[in-house]
Design a protein around this motif. Structure first.
Motif, short mmCIF file in Angstrom:
data_model
loop_
_atom_site.label_atom_id
_atom_site.label_comp_id
_atom_site.label_asym_id
_atom_site.label_seq_id
_atom_site.Cartn_x
_atom_site.Cartn_y
_atom_site.Cartn_z
N LYS A 2 -20.47 50.31 36.62
CA LYS A 2 -20.34 49.58 35.35
C LYS A 2 -19.83 48.17 35.67
O LYS A 2 -18.89 48.01 36.46
CB LYS A 2 -19.36 50.30 34.44
N LYS A 3 -20.49 47.18 35.08
CA LYS A 3 -20.06 45.79 35.28
C LYS A 3 -19.88 45.15 33.92
O LYS A 3 -20.77 45.22 33.08
CB LYS A 3 -21.12 45.03 36.10
N SER A 4 -18.72 44.52 33.71
CA SER A 4 -18.50 43.80 32.46
C SER A 4 -18.00 42.39 32.78
O SER A 4 -17.44 42.14 33.83
CB SER A 4 -17.53 44.55 31.54
N PHE A 5 -18.27 41.50 31.83
CA PHE A 5 -18.01 40.08 32.03
C PHE A 5 -16.89 39.61 31.12
O PHE A 5 -16.91 39.87 29.92
CB PHE A 5 -19.26 39.26 31.71
N SER A 17 -18.61 32.87 34.88
CA SER A 17 -17.68 33.73 34.15
C SER A 17 -16.31 33.61 34.82
O SER A 17 -16.24 33.55 36.04
CB SER A 17 -18.14 35.19 34.20
N PRO A 18 -15.24 33.62 34.03
CA PRO A 18 -13.91 33.56 34.64
C PRO A 18 -13.60 34.79 35.49
O PRO A 18 -12.83 34.71 36.44
CB PRO A 18 -12.95 33.46 33.46
N ALA A 19 -14.21 35.92 35.15
CA ALA A 19 -13.99 37.15 35.92
C ALA A 19 -15.11 38.15 35.64
O ALA A 19 -15.74 38.11 34.59
CB ALA A 19 -12.64 37.77 35.57
N ILE A 20 -15.34 39.03 36.62
CA ILE A 20 -16.27 40.14 36.50
C ILE A 20 -15.47 41.41 36.82
O ILE A 20 -14.71 41.43 37.80
CB ILE A 20 -17.43 40.04 37.51
N ILE A 21 -15.66 42.44 36.03
CA ILE A 21 -14.98 43.71 36.27
C ILE A 21 -16.03 44.73 36.68
O ILE A 21 -17.03 44.91 35.99
CB ILE A 21 -14.25 44.18 35.00
N THR A 22 -15.82 45.37 37.83
CA THR A 22 -16.73 46.43 38.26
C THR A 22 -15.94 47.74 38.32
O THR A 22 -14.77 47.75 38.72
CB THR A 22 -17.36 46.13 39.63
N GLY A 99 -29.31 33.27 33.26
CA GLY A 99 -29.26 33.50 31.82
C GLY A 99 -27.84 33.37 31.31
O GLY A 99 -27.20 32.35 31.51
N LYS A 100 -27.29 34.44 30.70
CA LYS A 100 -25.93 34.37 30.17
C LYS A 100 -24.93 35.19 30.98
O LYS A 100 -23.73 35.12 30.73
CB LYS A 100 -25.90 34.81 28.71
N ASP A 101 -25.38 35.99 31.92
CA ASP A 101 -24.49 36.82 32.73
C ASP A 101 -24.22 36.14 34.06
O ASP A 101 -24.87 36.42 35.08
CB ASP A 101 -25.10 38.21 32.95
N PHE A 102 -23.24 35.25 34.06
CA PHE A 102 -22.94 34.45 35.24
C PHE A 102 -21.94 35.14 36.15
O PHE A 102 -21.00 35.77 35.67
CB PHE A 102 -22.33 33.10 34.83
N PRO A 103 -22.09 34.96 37.47
CA PRO A 103 -21.04 35.41 38.38
C PRO A 103 -19.81 34.52 38.19
O PRO A 103 -19.89 33.41 37.68
CB PRO A 103 -21.63 35.20 39.77
N ALA A 104 -18.67 35.01 38.64
CA ALA A 104 -17.50 34.14 38.75
C ALA A 104 -17.85 33.10 39.82
O ALA A 104 -18.69 33.36 40.69
CB ALA A 104 -16.28 34.96 39.17
N SER A 105 -17.25 31.92 39.76
CA SER A 105 -17.71 30.88 40.68
C SER A 105 -16.68 29.79 40.89
O SER A 105 -15.83 29.56 40.04
CB SER A 105 -19.00 30.25 40.14
N ALA A 106 -16.82 29.13 42.01
CA ALA A 106 -16.10 27.89 42.29
C ALA A 106 -17.12 26.91 42.86
O ALA A 106 -18.06 27.31 43.54
CB ALA A 106 -14.99 28.13 43.31
N GLU A 121 -24.68 24.66 49.83
CA GLU A 121 -24.54 25.94 50.52
C GLU A 121 -23.80 26.88 49.58
O GLU A 121 -22.88 26.45 48.88
CB GLU A 121 -23.76 25.78 51.82
N ILE A 122 -24.25 28.13 49.53
CA ILE A 122 -23.64 29.10 48.64
C ILE A 122 -23.26 30.35 49.43
O ILE A 122 -24.08 30.91 50.15
CB ILE A 122 -24.58 29.50 47.48
N GLN A 123 -22.02 30.78 49.26
CA GLN A 123 -21.52 32.02 49.82
C GLN A 123 -21.20 32.92 48.61
O GLN A 123 -20.70 32.43 47.59
CB GLN A 123 -20.25 31.76 50.62
N CYS A 124 -21.51 34.22 48.70
CA CYS A 124 -21.34 35.05 47.51
C CYS A 124 -21.05 36.51 47.85
O CYS A 124 -21.16 36.91 49.02
CB CYS A 124 -22.56 34.94 46.61
N VAL A 125 -20.71 37.27 46.82
CA VAL A 125 -20.44 38.70 46.95
C VAL A 125 -21.19 39.42 45.83
O VAL A 125 -21.14 39.00 44.67
CB VAL A 125 -18.93 39.00 46.83
N ALA A 126 -21.89 40.49 46.20
CA ALA A 126 -22.60 41.32 45.22
C ALA A 126 -21.98 42.72 45.24
O ALA A 126 -21.53 43.20 46.28
CB ALA A 126 -24.08 41.40 45.57
N VAL A 127 -21.98 43.34 44.08
CA VAL A 127 -21.54 44.73 43.97
C VAL A 127 -22.68 45.51 43.33
O VAL A 127 -23.16 45.15 42.25
CB VAL A 127 -20.25 44.85 43.13
N VAL A 128 -23.13 46.55 44.03
CA VAL A 128 -24.28 47.34 43.59
C VAL A 128 -23.78 48.71 43.16
O VAL A 128 -23.07 49.37 43.89
CB VAL A 128 -25.31 47.50 44.73
#
Length: 128
Positions: A2-5, A17-22, A99-106, A121-128
């Motif tokens: 479950k992922k919520s924004f 998004s300021p935060a993502i909750i998984t 779209g409207k579901d943005f990752p948290a970001s800097a 250059e982009i470094q990132c983290v995904a949760v599946v």
């Protein structure tokens, strides 16, 4: 999984998004810095920020696919830009992609990259 924004207020205008909750059983994919200084055919994209930004996301998408993930699974990213003037354009392009579901970001402006033609250059983290 479950992922919520946490949507925040003004953050959506900057495409993050300021935060993502998984929650739940998940796999985490830690993605190294990706760039897009050349296209898929090896042609230089030097000086073309839009093309480099789009290619960077295509390159991330390919790496995520190999790991069994997709761009929608990103929960956070750090974007390094060669010039602060590209921040707004990067936001516009990121909005097209997510779209409207943005990752948290800097977004961080840097003095230079490993190759002088690189603009992002982009470094990132995904949760599946």
């Amino acid at each position: 999984m479950k992922k919520s924004f946490v949507r925040g207020t003004w953050q959506a205008k900057r495409a993050y998004s300021p935060a993502i909750i998984t929650e739940g059983a998940a796999k985490t994919v830690w993605v190294a810095g990706h760039t897009g200084a050349v296209d898929d055919a090896g042609k230089s994209l030097a000086g073309d920020f839009d093309a480099q930004c789009r290619q960077t996301f295509r390159n991330i998408e390919k790496t995520l696919a190999e790991a069994g993930a997709k761009l929608a699974d990103l929960v956070t990213m750090t974007v390094f830009l060669i010039d602060t003037r590209y921040t707004t354009r990067m936001t516009e392009l990121r909005t097209e992609i997510f779209g409207k579901d943005f990752p948290a970001s800097a977004a961080i402006t840097v003095a230079g990259f490993a190759q002088p033609e690189m603009m992002i250059e982009i470094q990132c983290v995904a949760v599946v």
